[in-house]
Each structure stands twice: as C-alpha cells, then as structure tokens.
Design a protein around this motif. Structure first.
Motif, PDB file in Angstrom:
ATOM      1  N   GLU A 740       0.829  -1.121   0.171  1.00 13.46           N
ATOM      2  CA  GLU A 740       0.032  -0.010   0.322  1.00 13.46           C
ATOM      3  C   GLU A 740       0.437   1.510  -0.158  1.00 13.46           C
ATOM      4  O   GLU A 740       0.294   2.382  -0.685  1.00 13.46           O
ATOM      5  N   GLU A 741       2.104   0.812   0.941  1.00 14.87           N
ATOM      6  CA  GLU A 741       2.776   2.047   0.689  1.00 14.87           C
ATOM      7  C   GLU A 741       3.248   3.038  -0.828  1.00 14.87           C
ATOM      8  O   GLU A 741       3.468   4.280  -0.545  1.00 14.87           O
ATOM      9  N   VAL A 742       4.095   1.906  -1.013  1.00 22.17           N
ATOM     10  CA  VAL A 742       4.650   1.838  -2.564  1.00 22.17           C
ATOM     11  C   VAL A 742       3.663   1.950  -3.654  1.00 22.17           C
ATOM     12  O   VAL A 742       3.398   2.805  -4.557  1.00 22.17           O
ATOM     13  N   LEU A 743       2.576   2.009  -3.778  1.00 24.73           N
ATOM     14  CA  LEU A 743       1.104   1.981  -4.187  1.00 24.73           C
ATOM     15  C   LEU A 743       0.757   3.634  -4.285  1.00 24.73           C
ATOM     16  O   LEU A 743       0.591   4.109  -5.310  1.00 24.73           O
ATOM     17  N   ALA A 744       0.721   3.575  -3.770  1.00 18.63           N
ATOM     18  CA  ALA A 744       0.605   5.377  -3.166  1.00 18.63           C
ATOM     19  C   ALA A 744       1.556   6.359  -3.950  1.00 18.63           C
ATOM     20  O   ALA A 744       1.276   7.337  -4.588  1.00 18.63           O
ATOM     21  N   ALA A 745       3.003   6.244  -3.312  1.00 14.43           N
ATOM     22  CA  ALA A 745       3.709   6.623  -4.600  1.00 14.43           C
ATOM     23  C   ALA A 745       3.621   6.397  -6.255  1.00 14.43           C
ATOM     24  O   ALA A 745       3.837   7.450  -6.443  1.00 14.43           O
ATOM     25  N   LEU A 746       3.153   4.975  -5.921  1.00 16.73           N
ATOM     26  CA  LEU A 746       2.881   4.631  -7.240  1.00 16.73           C
ATOM     27  C   LEU A 746       1.275   5.770  -7.941  1.00 16.73           C
ATOM     28  O   LEU A 746       1.760   6.598  -9.075  1.00 16.73           O
TER      29      LEU A 746
END
Length: 941
Positions: A740-746
C-alpha cells in the motif's frame, strides 16, 4: 604466458581449440603416443601453447629447443634430449648404444650409423615411457641441427604404440622452412581482436581504449608483438590519446627476426616492398607503373614472393603480415621513402595522391596542408569520418600557423567523435587548446570534448566541463552558452541522475534562445528534462521536425541529440513518433558512416521494442548494438543494449541469459559510474524473479531498485519501469502494508505526471489488493481503459492475468476464463514462457485444460538469428544486397548467405514476400487498439 608459451604477463589467452586438441593427446599418453607439429610465425605463441599443454597434462616433460648458432653441430639437439635419460641406455642393443654414444661424443670414434642412432633414440624414449608417460617438447624445430631433426622426425613417425608424445614448435615464416613429412600439423594463427584486447588488458598498463585499439590493429593478433609494444610504450601513452602515427614497429625480438630477412633481400626488392607497404592496396596493373617509375619492375618482387613475404591475392600484391609493413618502413632510408611516395603520388587517385604528397613533406607546408584539408572535407562528405580525422590530423601537423593548426585539430576531433574514436577526439581537443585558449574557440572545443569524454566513459567529468565552458562564455556569446548548457544534458542522461538532467535542462532554459544551429540539442535537452521529471504537467517540448533524422540534410553532428530526443519520446509514451524517428536515425547514421551512432539508435530502438511488443526485432537490434559497442569500445552503448537484452530475457523467462547480460553490462559500465546500471540491474532481476514465481527474491531486488531510483530521482519516471513490479511482489509475499505504501507513491506519480503506464500499473495493483469483487472489477476496468490508450502488450497481458487470478480467487471462474485465455494468447505470442505457464495454470484451476498454442507470426521471427533479422529488415526496406552490405558494414557475400537462410527458414520466395511478412514490425505502435476486447469491454462496462 600469452596465447600459448611462457611470457612475462602470467596469463594465457585464447587457443581453446588447440589446447583441447593437444590436451586430449597428452591425456592419453598412458595408452597411446604420437607426435604433432605446431606451426606459426615468430611470436604467435607456439611456445606458450606447448607449455600450457605440458602444464595441464601432468606428465613427465623433457624440453629441448633449436638455436640458430648451433645448427652446424651434428646431434646437439639429440644430445640435449637423451642425456637426462641416459639411465635407459643399458636397455639398448650394443650396436645402437655404441652408435648413439659416439654421436653424443660420449665415447671415441666418429658418429655412428644414422639408422642405429635413430633406433637408439626411439628405444630410449620408449623405455622412459614404459616407466612413466613422457611428453617431449621440441621448440624452434627450424633451428634444430639437420642430423637431430632427421632423428626426431624418424622417432615421431613411430610413436603410435609407445607412451610418448612428441610436440614440435616450428616457425614457418619468414623464410622458407621444410615442414616435417608424415606428422600431423596444427597451424597457429593470430589471436582474435577480443583476445588481443584481453592480453593487453592483462598487462596493467593503464592504456586508453583508443591506444589499445591501435596496438591491436597494428599487431595483427601476434601475442609477442602485443606484449613488446605495450612494454615499449612511453608513460605518456597511458593518457588514452591516439598513438603517434610514427609508432607501431614491432618490438625488438620480432624486429630482429623480420629485419634479418628483409636486410638479406636485394635493394630493388626492398624498395618494391616499401612501395606495396606505403601504397593503398591496388592491382598488379596499378603497381607496375609505380615500380617502373622507380626504375624497377614486378620481377623485383620475386625474391620476396619466393620466401613468402608477399603474395598476390585477388590480383593485388600484399604483404603477408601487417607487422612486416612496419619493419619494411623502419628498414627503408628516408631518401628512398620520399622517392617512393613521389612515384605513388604520380599514379594515385586524388585523395591518395594528396596523402603521398604530404608524406614527402619534412616540415610545415601550408600548400600541402590545404590539399589535405580538401581531401578531409571530401572524406567527411562521404561519411568516411575515420579517414577524415586522420587526414585532418596530418594537415594540422603540416600547418605552420598556430590558429589554423588548432582549427584543423578541432576538425580532426569532430570526425574522430563521429567515427566513435573517443580517445582520439579527446587527444586532438587537448592539443587544440594548447595552441589557442580564447573563450569562443575554447567553447567550440568544449562541445566536441564534452561528447567524447562522456562516451569515453566519464559522463560526470564531461558534464562539469560543459557547465564550466558555458559559464565562461556566457558574457561573450549567450547562444554558445545555451548550446553548451544544452549539451550538458547528454552526459547527465548517461550519468543516470534525474536531478542532474533537470538542472541541466533548467540552465539551458535560463539562457537566451534563438540559436537555430543548436535547436536540435536544445529540444533534446528540454525533452530529457521533461522525461526525467516524470513527464510533469505542462507543454511538452517540440522540435520543428521531430523526424529530422529522416532528412538527408540532417547533420551527422545532430544525430546523437536526435537519438536522445527519440528515446525521450519512448519514456514519455509517444511510441509512434519514437519508432518513426529511430527507424530514420538508424538509416541516416549508417548512410553517414557513423557506425557507433547507428548502434546508439539501435539500442534505443531495442528499448522501445520491449514496450511495443516487437521482441524479436528488439533482440536483433540489441544484439547489433552490443556488437557495435564492443567493436568500438564504447561501454555506454554496450551496457544500454545489454540491459535491453536482459529485460527481454527476463520477460521471456531466460534467467541465465538475463543474468549473463546484466553481468556483462556491469563489467562494461561499472568502472565508469555510468548511470542507471545498478538500478536497471536490480529492476530486471526483480522482474525475472517475479516471472519465475519467487516474489520474496523479487522483493529483495526491487527494494534495491527502489532505493537506487530514489537516490537518482527516477522513481516517478518510466526511464526504468519497476515500481508496479515492487507492489505486486509485496502483494504476493503478503506484505500488504508495504504494498500500500509503494502503491500510494505510484498513484501519486501517475497523477502528477499524467503518464499512462504508471496509472495502468497502479490500477492493476489496486485490483490485486482488492478483497471484494466490485473494487477489483472497477480497478481492472480502469487498467484496461488505460492500456487501450497506450498499448504495451506485455503489461496489458499481465493485467489480464492478474484480473483472472482475482476473479478466480473471488469464485468467479466463468468470468476468469476468457480473461485468462486472452492473457495466455498474448504471452505465447510474445514468447513470455513463465507468464504463459502461470496463465495456463490459472486457466486449469478454472476447469479449462488446453494445449498451448503460439501466435503464427512469432515462430517465424523466432527461428531467425539476430543478424538474420537485421539483414531481413534492411532488405525489406527496399535496399539491394550491395546497399544492405554497405549500411550494415558486412560483405555482400555475408548478406547473400544470410538472406538465403532467411528465405528458407520463413518459407518465402521474394523480397516482396519478405516485406509483407515483416510489415507488422513497422506498424505504428502508439496507435490505440481498434477497440477494447470483449473482456475489457465487460470489465469497463
């Protein structure tokens, strides 16, 4: 050891075939003996090869060698061989023992019966072999005394049933040498260019790449010539500048060997040899009037031809070795050289005539220099940049005026850069600056030097130099300053630093515009800044003619920024424009004689091919770019092409090929700090692991890529696509919080940049994370809509696979089946084996079992080698065989042979058939699909 005998360098290079052959014989000495002659020219590595075989055999080894000074002493070599084995004399019949001891001067009386000596030598060696297998090395057989030579050859022909192997080293040139009769012979040639480079690199001489290339070219693969040349280099040669044109004579050993033979020839023959060495290869009819003008004739060559120094091949007399050229030149007095060059000038064509006239100059000569300038401009006009650089440099040497000499050195540097000879370009720039240092001229030099230094493997140094030069000239000429600041983007891209690219683009934008000559590099700078910022909102950079590479008037100097501009179009998802531009640039670079810029464009087109799904063509492009980068010793070109090959291999499931390509890319770029190497490596390894079904290993690699991308300012770009892979790997490992953390950045990057690829990847990952049917369908429908806008077949198929997996997991097998069928079809068409296997497994889990099928077009391209596909594409574009050979730097016979195999493999009969077959490779990749598939329509409905 070097390529086959002991040497100071402590390494052994090449000779795999010969080592395998002789090693196999050495390993079976215990059951079967024999003899082999290893024949080759002086210094080619015969001794090294014999010693290598001896070291690997583990057998007892006796060594003897011939000496020219001892040829008159009968049986001296036999004595050297048998004295250590004298204990076995007791096993000989009396007659044989008496004969051999008399021949060895161990008892009174004259030499024994020759047959008895031969039989005795065979008996002693056989007795020694019965005790333990015996390997005998006889080096320099040509100098073994005749009596011993007869004995050794007698023995060699009778060892089949003994436990003895006899290996001879025979120098076959220069001069006539009678080869042993009835003994197998291995002819040892020179090392390959790659092996020669390896041998030079092992000397730790800190040579520049261009100096290495000069040494390799001049040494003709002769290991001793390579070693002696490196050891004789002055300390200044380590700077990487091109070797002085007067340097290149073989080292002392070979110079003595060849020099003795040349000195023994009649004076008219030596003069005729120099005429052949100095003149451009020409037929006998062209050589004859030159010799006549010197008071000679073709008959003067007969003594040299008789001993093998010269031969007529294809109607042209040629020296048998490039090494001989330098020896002949060294041995020819200056007065004779001048006479020969004058005679050659009278009978040569325009450009060669000017060159020979210049060779007659013994000091500054402006008229001769002006003639050379005209010849250099003509060579540049026809794309012969390497020749032009050489002529410009000679013109500079003959120029008396310092200012004009500096300008001609700058011209030499420009053509050297266009020829891919970066070290030579750097050296010429340094010389030019030593003659003139005024700001405007220094700025012009900095433009050329910046590109050459960057591609020589030092992008940061190039960037700093361009920025300093731009700042220094800003007050004098703002347009020059803008051009220098725009140029600084090129090494910044090579350095792979997003922050540096953006800074360089900003500097360029702050300086006054209005420079039509620098418009192309200015547009490339703006596009690079835009791409490395992730395509941030705002007007996209344009250039008056985005397909300027198709214009025959396009300057060769503009090709590099045009390639970068096209590559930025790839990163900014303008695939159609990028494809058209790169096709034109490849052709233009080839036609303008800049092989390395063609390789650079091929590397960029290979990267684009991964996105557009033309994987077979991309593989061919990348392989051709690798060859180009390796041949010209340009690590950045090689590394970029290898990274594309690695990504293609990773996507196809070839983990071994992927890692091998990445390892080679790291070796090419690691020593120079070339930009995205570490990031690309981690990202591609992560993709490979993800495809192989190992998400934990994928997370390890992709987190490393994440850290590298953050440090380089590239996490929000498509320059190295991997963030979606990182999210998927965490999802499959159950690390939903990190996913979720990396997806938010993406998702933030997608919203900020407006790029389709990160938005589609984010939507796919959001669907993977969904726990319920409705949000999953909504996310995958959004991904399908985005894929329809910017088709990337592999990524679209991955989205279909993920949606099928989620639908099956949420107990919708009927809905999952058509999605998975389509994903499987795309993966099979691309050749993405592990992804196709996953789709097959998921489809089976829904209750459908099928035999995998392949796209009918894919196997056709898959059966072609990369070079066959390269040739097929060029021919399909309308070029005839001669034109294809010219643009691909191959022989016409090579093109014809490959084209025959292409027709046979593809079942085609004509060029028109080939053009139709390859037409899909030229389809505009950026055009949206005709419409969403039935599955996508249902998901988006």
């Amino acid at each position: 050891m070097h390529g086959g005998g002991p040497g100071a360098c402590g390494c052994f290079v090449g000779r795999e075939r010969e080592v395998h052959l002789l090693g196999a014989l050495a390993r079976r000495i215990g059951t079967r003996g024999g003899a082999v002659v290893v024949r080759g020219e002086a210094g080619v590595g015969k001794t090294a090869l014999l010693e290598r075989v001896a070291a690997e055999s583990g057998a007892r080894t006796e060594r003897i060698r011939g000496f020219q000074a001892e040829e008159v002493l009968p049986y001296v070599a036999v004595t050297d061989l048998l004295l250590p084995l004298r204990a076995h004399f007791a096993e000989l019949p009396g007659v044989q023992r008496d004969a051999v001891e008399a021949s060895m001067a161990l008892r009174t009386g004259g030499p024994g019966n020759p047959l008895a000596v031969c039989a005795a030598t065979l008996g002693v060696l056989a007795a020694a072999g019965r005790r333990a297998p015996l390997l005998v090395l006889v080096d320099d057989l040509q100098w073994v005394d005749p009596a011993s030579s007869r004995v050794l050859q007698f023995v060699a022909r009778r060892l089949a049933t003994e436990r003895v192997l006899l290996l001879f080293g025979l120098r076959d040139r220069p001069g006539p040498v009678d080869a042993p009769v009835g003994i197998p012979t291995v002819d040892l040639g020179g090392l390959s260019e790659a092996e020669s480079r390896t041998l030079v690199a092992a000397q730790d001489a800190a040579l520049g790449r261009q100096a290495v290339e000069e040494i390799v070219e001049r040494s003709s693969g002769n290991p001793l010539a390579l070693l002696e040349t490196v050891s004789a280099l002055p300390s200044g040669a380590s700077c990487g500048a091109e070797l002085d044109t007067g340097f290149g004579s073989p080292g002392p050993t070979l110079r003595t060997v060849w020099g003795c033979v040349v000195d023994a020839l009649p004076q008219p023959t030596r003069t005729a040899l120099f005429a052949i060495a100095a003149g451009r290869p020409a037929g006998v009819r062209a050589v004859e009037p030159v010799l006549a003008a010197l008071g000679g004739s073709l008959d003067d060559l007969v003594p040299a031809e008789r001993i093998g120094l010269v031969a007529v091949r294809d109607g042209t007399p040629r020296l048998r070795s490039a090494l001989l050229r330098w020896v002949v030149e060294d041995r020819t007095p200056l007065a004779t050289r001048l006479l020969v060059h004058r005679a050659l000038a009278e009978h040569a064509e325009a450009e060669q005539r000017v060159w020979h006239v210049a060779a007659c100059a013994v000091g500054p000569d402006e008229p001769a220099a002006r003639d050379l300038v005209e010849a250099a401009e003509a060579a540049r006009g026809r794309g012969a940049h390497r020749t032009a650089a050489r002529i410009w440099r000679r013109a500079a040497e003959l120029t008396p005026d310092r200012r004009s000499r500096a300008e001609r050195l700058l011209a030499a540097a420009t053509d050297a850069y266009l020829a891919g000879r970066m070290d030579a370009a750097c050296g010429a720039c340094d010389e030019a600056l030593s003659l003139r240092s005024e700001p405007l001229f220094a700025a012009d030099v900095a433009l050329v030097q910046g590109r050459a230094v960057a591609w020589a493997g030092h992008p940061q140094r190039a960037l700093d130099g361009l920025v300093r030069a731009g700042d220094a000239v800003l007050a004098h000429d703002p347009r020059r300053a803008r051009r220098l600041h725009a140029e600084s983007v090129l090494p910044a891209v090579l350095a792979g630093r997003g922050d540096l690219v953006r800074q360089a683009a900003a500097r360029c934008a702050r300086v006054a515009a209005g420079d039509s000559e620098g418009a192309v590099v200015g547009a490339a700078a703006a596009a690079a800044g835009h791409a490395f910022a992730g395509g941030s909102p705002g007007p996209r950079p344009v250039v008056s003619d985005d397909r300027a590479g198709a214009d025959s008037r396009c300057r060769a100097w503009d090709l590099e920024p045009l390639v970068l501009l096209a590559q930025c179009r790839t990163w900014l998802e303008d695939h159609g424009t990028a494809a058209a531009a790169l096709d034109a640039l490849v052709e233009q670079a080839r036609r303008q004689g800049s092989a390395w810029l063609a390789g650079l464009a091929l590397a960029a087109r290979a990267e684009l091919g991964w996105w557009t799904g033309h994987w077979a063509a991309a593989t061919a492009d990348a392989a051709a770019a690798v060859r180009c980068g390796e041949e010209l010793r340009l690590p950045a070109v090689t590394a970029a092409a290898l990274s594309s090959l690695a990504r293609l291999d990773a996507s196809r499931g070839d983990a071994a090929g992927c890692r091998a390509a990445l390892d080679r890319a790291l070796r090419e770029s690691g020593a120079y700090g070339l930009g995205r190497a570490d990031l690309e490596r981690a990202a591609v390894l992560g993709l490979s692991s993800l495809g192989a079904g190992d998400p934990a290993e994928a997370v390890e690699h992709l987190e490393q890529a994440w850290r590298a991308a953050q440090a380089a300012g590239l996490a929000a770009t498509t320059v190295v696509p991997f963030v979606g892979d990182l999210v998927e790997a965490h999802v499959r490992c159950g690390s939903t919080s990190r996913a979720e953390e990396v997806l938010a950045a993406l998702e933030q990057a997608a919203a900020t940049t407006g790029l389709v690829f990160p938005a589609a990847a984010a939507a796919r990952c959001r669907g993977l994370l969904a726990d319920h049917l409705e949000p999953a369908e909504r996310a995958f429908a959004e991904a399908a809509r985005l894929h329809a806008r910017r088709p990337v077949p592999f990524e679209r198929a991955r989205t279909l696979l993920c949606s099928g997996e989620v639908l099956r997991r949420l107990r919708r097998p009927a809905a999952a089946r058509p999605v998975l069928r389509e994903a499987l079809s795309v993966f099979e068409g691309l050749g993405a084996r592990p992804w196709a296997a996953r789709a097959e497994t998921e489809l089976a889990a829904t209750g459908v079992h099928r035999t995998p099928r392949c796209d009918p077009a894919a196997p056709g391209l898959a059966v072609l080698t990369p070079q066959e596909l390269q040739i097929a594409r060029v021919v399909a574009d309308g070029l005839n065989n001669a034109e294809a050979a010219a643009v691909l730097y191959l022989s016409r016979k090579t093109v014809e042979a490959h084209l025959t195999r292409v027709y046979r493999k593809l079942g085609l009969r004509s060029r028109s058939d080939l053009a139709r077959f390859l037409a899909p490779l030229h389809a505009a990749p950026s055009a949206p699909a005709p419409g969403p598939s039935s599955v996508e329509a249902r998901l988006s409905g």
